[in-house]
Design a protein around this motif. Structure first.
Motif, PDB file in Angstrom:
ATOM      1  N   GLY A  17      -1.070  34.908   5.337  1.00 25.61           N
ATOM      2  CA  GLY A  17       0.037  34.358   4.331  1.00 25.61           C
ATOM      3  C   GLY A  17       1.307  35.915   4.429  1.00 25.61           C
TER       4      GLY A  17
ATOM      5  N   ARG B 174       1.771  36.915  -0.951  1.00 18.74           N
ATOM      6  CA  ARG B 174       0.450  37.796  -1.561  1.00 18.74           C
ATOM      7  C   ARG B 174      -0.813  36.973  -0.005  1.00 18.74           C
TER       8      ARG B 174
ATOM      9  N   SER C 149      -3.655  36.549   2.139  1.00 17.85           N
ATOM     10  CA  SER C 149      -5.372  36.491   1.986  1.00 17.85           C
ATOM     11  C   SER C 149      -6.171  36.458   3.412  1.00 17.85           C
TER      12      SER C 149
ATOM     13  N   ARG D 253     -11.012  39.651  -5.852  1.00 20.24           N
ATOM     14  CA  ARG D 253     -11.379  39.069  -4.347  1.00 20.24           C
ATOM     15  C   ARG D 253     -12.882  37.897  -4.737  1.00 20.24           C
TER      16      ARG D 253
ATOM     17  N   HIS E 212      -7.492  38.811  -1.696  1.00 22.48           N
ATOM     18  CA  HIS E 212      -6.246  38.902  -1.319  1.00 22.48           C
ATOM     19  C   HIS E 212      -5.594  40.031  -1.803  1.00 22.48           C
TER      20      HIS E 212
ATOM     21  N   GLN F  94      -2.002  40.748  -3.794  1.00 19.53           N
ATOM     22  CA  GLN F  94      -1.008  39.717  -4.742  1.00 19.53           C
ATOM     23  C   GLN F  94       0.004  40.862  -4.304  1.00 19.53           C
TER      24      GLN F  94
ATOM     25  N   CYS G 229      -6.555  43.361   7.180  1.00 26.79           N
ATOM     26  CA  CYS G 229      -7.936  43.430   6.131  1.00 26.79           C
ATOM     27  C   CYS G 229      -9.009  43.879   6.565  1.00 26.79           C
TER      28      CYS G 229
END
Length: 124
Positions: free
Chosen positions: A7, A18, A20, A71, A79, A81, A95
């Motif tokens: 993303g 966003r 992911s 989530r 995610h 945003q 992440c």
């Protein structure tokens, strides 16, 4: 076990993006999940995290009110945003997953699994 982030991209200041992250290799329903970033030449820093249940979240002061972490346990995904992006948000975003159900360990940078980074570039 793999965490695959996606993303990232180029966006103008004030815009949104966003991110992911899909987890594979095991079920992460009991893990807290989060996002970190690394600005060029700097240390990795905490951005946001969400508890295993999704009932609580934590944010760095620099992104509070602009970023939202969520989530989807059914899809093993988390995610981020990002809204009202600033040039200082430009960084590689990663992440991460911690086997603690709460966000405390991720808040201080302790994770059991790390994903590869996805680059976010915010232009002025």
């Amino acid at each position: 076990v793999q965490l695959q982030a996606s993303g990232g991209g180029l966006v103008q200041a004030g815009g949104s993006l966003r991110l992911s992250c899909e987890a594979s290799g095991r079920t992460f329903n009991s893990y807290s999940l989060g996002w970190f970033r690394r600005h060029s030449g700097k240390e990795r820093e905490f951005v946001a995290a969400i508890s295993s249940s999704g009932g609580s979240s934590d944010y760095a002061d620099s992104v509070k009110g602009r970023f939202t972490v969520s989530r989807d346990n059914a899809k093993n995904m988390v995610h981020l945003q990002m809204s009202t992006l600033k040039t200082e948000d430009t960084a590689h975003y990663y992440c991460a997953a911690s086997n603690a159900p709460t966000t405390d360990l991720l808040r201080v940078g302790l994770a059991n699994y790390w994903g590869q980074g996805t680059l976010v570039t915010v232009s002025s």
